[in-house]
Design an enzyme around this catalytic site. Structure first.
Site, PDB file in Angstrom:
ATOM      1  N   HIS A 187      14.251   3.634 -29.796  1.00  0.00           N
ATOM      2  CA  HIS A 187      12.827   4.097 -29.230  1.00  0.00           C
ATOM      3  C   HIS A 187      11.890   3.124 -29.431  1.00  0.00           C
ATOM      4  CE1 HIS A 187       9.053   6.301 -29.258  1.00  0.00           C
ATOM      5  NE2 HIS A 187       9.571   6.692 -27.980  1.00  0.00           N
ATOM      6  N   GLU A 247      12.208  -0.156 -27.295  1.00  0.00           N
ATOM      7  CA  GLU A 247      11.659  -0.014 -25.962  1.00  0.00           C
ATOM      8  C   GLU A 247      10.172  -0.214 -26.059  1.00  0.00           C
ATOM      9  OE1 GLU A 247      11.599   4.303 -24.948  1.00  0.00           O
ATOM     10  OE2 GLU A 247       9.522   3.788 -23.908  1.00  0.00           O
ATOM     11  N   HIS A 248       9.489   0.407 -26.976  1.00  0.00           N
ATOM     12  CA  HIS A 248       8.037  -0.031 -26.965  1.00  0.00           C
ATOM     13  C   HIS A 248       7.556  -1.464 -27.326  1.00  0.00           C
ATOM     14  CE1 HIS A 248       5.678   3.942 -27.797  1.00  0.00           C
ATOM     15  NE2 HIS A 248       7.049   4.418 -27.359  1.00  0.00           N
ATOM     16  N   GLU A 266       2.767   9.900 -31.026  1.00  0.00           N
ATOM     17  CA  GLU A 266       3.783  10.319 -30.111  1.00  0.00           C
ATOM     18  C   GLU A 266       4.892  11.334 -30.588  1.00  0.00           C
ATOM     19  OE1 GLU A 266       6.340   7.230 -28.133  1.00  0.00           O
ATOM     20  OE2 GLU A 266       7.431   8.547 -26.988  1.00  0.00           O
TER      21      GLU A 266
END
Lengths: 426, 420
Positions: free
Chosen positions: A69, A72-73, A144
């Site tokens: 994740h 991905e950022h 998040e």
């Protein structure tokens, strides 16, 4: 370049599966009357991939949770600017997501497709991380994680997975934890990037209005051949039993939320076929859809509501479970009714008329899903990562026999290993 | 390529067809618009789901659901939403095209029959009332839907902000009315309320997708229904002061919801949409790039322009200690926009994103319906392609001029605490 034409007689559509010389698999599904074209470029790399073995190395490596994740950022940044800024110049609507088993970068557009495709393929192949930029991202990802801490749906699901699975990394949060992401360094990111973002481990799927030759020209120009390295997921053996049968949390909600499910024993490295998936989908529709007797009993007893009750066959590498969820004033009573229905079905089997009706309903839903370029491209990608084919699945649904559904019934519910996860009001 | 074609049936009933054999599905939808009022919102709000619970032929919930499954998972849906000062009650039937029906069913005929049945002959008992069990079931589920909205903190914060903003207007009435109004609903009178709706609503009918509609059937069924009344974008007096409210809850992340009153003429609508896109509508917007990315003040921070309600909303998820700074930063970006700080890149990016969304409309049956309904208050329905041309012609001055007409009206902070 190998090109295979796949025809779906029932859908009345075709698509092309191409093995590009770079090692990348490409699926191109023409819908020439569509204004929108949707492209998704994905790696078979998700939150479960925290322990892996490369084919050119002998040992396995374990890394902190949340790297897929985090990557991905970070991939949206490069030395010459942010990918969103580049998309802003073409008008494409772009996004990305990380799931348990894949990381996907996508866009949809109605114009300047080839420019947007070049942006997509370029930024995903061009990692750029510095110590400072990695540290800065911790704040945003931390926010998040906190947002999901407050989300009752997310919490009921992850409490469920943590109770059901003892070892499998499916029990870990997709974004990791505030503590685990604090351990992530640029070296971790580069290491995982070079391992999983190998084109042989990736797929590009495009659905919509495009010229196949022009798409392939962009691919030829931008795809950088990868090393011939494969990667193996390393999971500890998962016991057949669940860790806890009941788990509970409290959050600011008014009505309790629940997730109840059955753990299916899964052999390591095995994938379920199109027919097996079709059989479980039809089984669940027959058993728990709004036309079922179970649903009616739950509704009449005021135990569920139509807007929140749901069910799903949740499966992937090394895990499979049937899950029921929703809001209820009495989650224990819902679980009790589901257990009773499972026992009855295991004894009596699925009724022929219920089977036929459920089969038609699932078939119709899958045909309807082919309206959307986004649905198509995402389905092609997830099917490919699980070694399945979209039109074979549609045929399996239409040709399904009741005997296969009865087999599925015993397979998914036979283990009788259940978990009930509940979010109660504070 | 499908085109949206209008067939007016009467002053109060419009039919729009968007047929295209490239779709694999079809949908027939009936939207009823009626001015929203605290007195009737709950009574009307329960009706779409109540009338679609069963039909004369399939008089039981399970029997009707089974019929829908047999029709390849067809949907008989109901919904209630709010558009400015109107309550919009929708009943629709959708399913796959007849060419995919494995047993050769006429899907359009089957779906129309089901939809007409719930609209014109909803199941009633001998005394002319709806079935009591059905009513009790719907009432309970509506109350549970209200309760669930409290669990979704983004939605909850937005709704609280909306209530503050519209405190003195009927536009602030919830789409289903208040929880108390739902609790006080009674079965008697609902049957008359349905007849009242059929008489008093403005009707928008949609026939969408892969089908060949017989318009005469619709003319026959809908002629004589509804009432004609002028429908306009909400007009509000400029706020005299900013309404503020803070609520504490046990949460990890706080939510900040802001409402801005917007004074616009219908022909300026696109300029306001473009202004919202520049301000906070895309990943290249001022709010995303500056408040989220550069200052790391919010996990999400975006704006949306609600034209029907003449309001611009900004929603954000913020760390509790940053609530004040986030609000200041959002207002700073608005101020910059009002002062004319818009680069060519920002303007072009917003235009491209908006045009992209506009051109995508005709790829989804639901999007076509929403597009048409959301433009009901315009003097004429212009097709998406025409709107694309108009967006492309907008200039920086139009955006700045729109931004200058935006006035802060309400701020709701949902403050996360360890133990509220």
């Amino acid at each position: 370049m190998q090109t295979e034409k796949i025809e779906g007689k029932r859908a009345g559509d075709v698509y092309y599966r191409i093995k590009h010389p770079s090692g990348l698999s490409i699926c191109l599904y023409p819908k020439e009357h569509s204004s929108t074209t949707y492209a998704v470029f994905g790696a078979r790399y998700g939150s479960v991939d925290n322990c892996f073995r490369r084919s050119d190395e002998s040992g396995a490596q374990t890394v902190p949770e949340g790297i897929a994740h985090y990557l991905e950022h970070k991939l949206f940044e490069s030395e010459d600017g942010d990918a969103f800024e580049k998309y802003a110049r073409t008008g494409a609507s772009a996004n990305a997501f990380t799931s348990f088993e894949s990381t996907c970068y996508l866009f949809s557009c109605t114009d300047r497709l080839y420019e947007s495709l070049e942006i997509l393929l370029s930024f995903v192949q061009d990692p750029y991380f510095t110590k400072e930029s990695v540290a800065k991202e911790q704040g945003i990802i931390g926010q998040e994680i906190k947002m999901y801490d407050d989300d009752p749906q997310w919490q009921v699901m992850f409490s469920f997975l943590r109770a059901m699975y003892q070892k499998h990394p499916i029990r870990q949060d997709i974004a990791g934890t505030v503590e685990s992401i604090a351990q992530i360094t640029p070296e971790h990111l580069y290491r995982c990037y070079r391992t999983f973002y190998n084109l042989g481990n990736m797929i590009l799927c495009i659905a919509g209005s495009f010229d196949m030759e022009k798409v392939l020209e962009v691919c030829d120009r931008t795809l950088k051949p990868s090393e011939a390295v494969t990667v193996e997921r390393v999971f500890e053996e998962e016991p057949a039993s669940v860790l806890q049968t009941y788990t509970e949390k409290r959050l600011p909600v008014t009505l309790p939320l629940f997730q109840f499910g059955y753990k299916e024993p899964v052999k390591k490295g095995s994938y379920r076929s199109e027919e097996e998936i079709a059989a479980v989908e039809v089984l669940l529709e027959a058993m728990a859809s709004d036309s079922s007797l179970l649903f009616r009993r739950l509704l009449d007893r005021e135990l569920i509501n139509e807007s929140s009750f749901c069910y799903e066959y949740f499966e992937g590498e090394g895990y499979a479970a049937v899950m029921f969820g929703g809001e209820s004033k009495d989650p224990e009573a819902v679980a009790g009714e589901i257990r009773k229905e499972v026992s009855r079905l295991l004894k009596d089997g699925i009724d022929e008329a219920d089977f036929r009706r459920a089969q038609k309903a699932i078939y119709g839903e899958n045909i309807a899903a082919l309206n959307s370029t986004g649905n198509i491209a995402n389905a092609l990608l997830s099917f490919s990562f699980k070694n399945r084919e979209l039109f074979t699945y549609l045929d399996a649904l239409a040709d399904l026999k009741l005997s296969k559904v009865q087999e599925a019934l015993k397979r998914v519910f036979g283990g009788e290993q259940t978990v009930l996860s509940v979010i109660n009001p504070l | 390529m499908g085109k949206i074609v209008s067939y007016p049936i009467s002053e109060s009933v419009s039919l729009r067809a968007f047929t295209d054999p490239n779709f694999k599905t079809m949908k027939i939808s009936v939207d009823m618009l009626i001015p929203i009022s605290a007195l009737t919102a709950a009574k009307y709000g329960i009706l779409p789901s109540l009338v679609s619970r069963a039909t004369l032929e399939y008089s039981d919930y399970t029997a009707l659901s089974r019929r829908l499954s047999e029709l390849y998972g067809a949907a008989l849906d109901s919904s209630v939403r709010k558009m400015g000062a109107y309550q919009v009650l929708t009943l629709s039937a959708g399913g796959i095209s007849s060419r995919y029906a494995l047993e050769g069913e006429d899907m359009f005929g089957e779906l129309c029959e089901l939809l007409f049945s719930v609209l014109f002959h909803p199941l009633k008992t001998e005394d002319g009332e709806f079935v009591k069990e059905h009513f009790e079931q719907e009432k309970r589920q509506l109350l549970e839907l209200k309760d669930a909205e409290f669990g979704d903190k983004m939605l909850y914060a937005h709704q609280c902000c909306e209530q503050l903003h519209f405190a003195k207007s009927e536009a602030g009435v919830n789409r289903y009315g208040s929880r108390e109004d739902i609790l006080n609903l009674e079965l008697s009178g609902l049957s008359e309320a349905w007849e009242e709706l059929l008489k008093k609503s403005h009707f928008e009918i949609f026939i969408l997708g892969d089908c060949e509609p017989e318009l005469s059937v619709f003319r026959e069924r809908f002629q004589g229904l509804g009432s004609s009344f002028p429908m306009t974008y909400l007009k509000m007096d400029p706020p005299s002061e900013v309404q503020r409210k803070t609520e504490e809850q046990t949460l990890s992340q706080s939510k900040l919801s802001m409402a801005f009153a917007v004074d616009f003429r219908p022909e300026e609508r696109l300029a306001f949409q473009l202004m919202s896109a520049v301000f906070g509508g895309t990943p290249s917007s001022k709010l995303f790039r500056n408040v989220r990315e550069k200052q790391s003040l919010c996990y999400y921070c975006s704006s949306v322009f609600d034209a029907a309600g003449s309001t611009l909303y900004v929603e954000s998820g913020v760390e509790t200690e940053n609530l004040v700074r986030a609000e200041e930063a959002i207002l700073h970006e608005l101020d910059a926009l009002q002062q004319g700080e818009v680069t060519e890149e920002e303007l072009d990016a917003a235009k491209l994103a908006l045009c992209n969304a506009m051109r995508s409309v005709r790829d989804s049956l639901n999007a076509v319906e929403n597009f048409c309904v959301s433009r009901l208050f315009d003097p004429v329905l212009e097709p998406p392609d025409e709107l694309v041309r108009k967006i492309e012609a907008l200039r920086k001055e139009d955006v700045v001029c729109a931004a200058k007409k935006v006035v802060l009206s309400a701020v709701f902070s949902l403050k996360g605490c360890a133990n509220a």
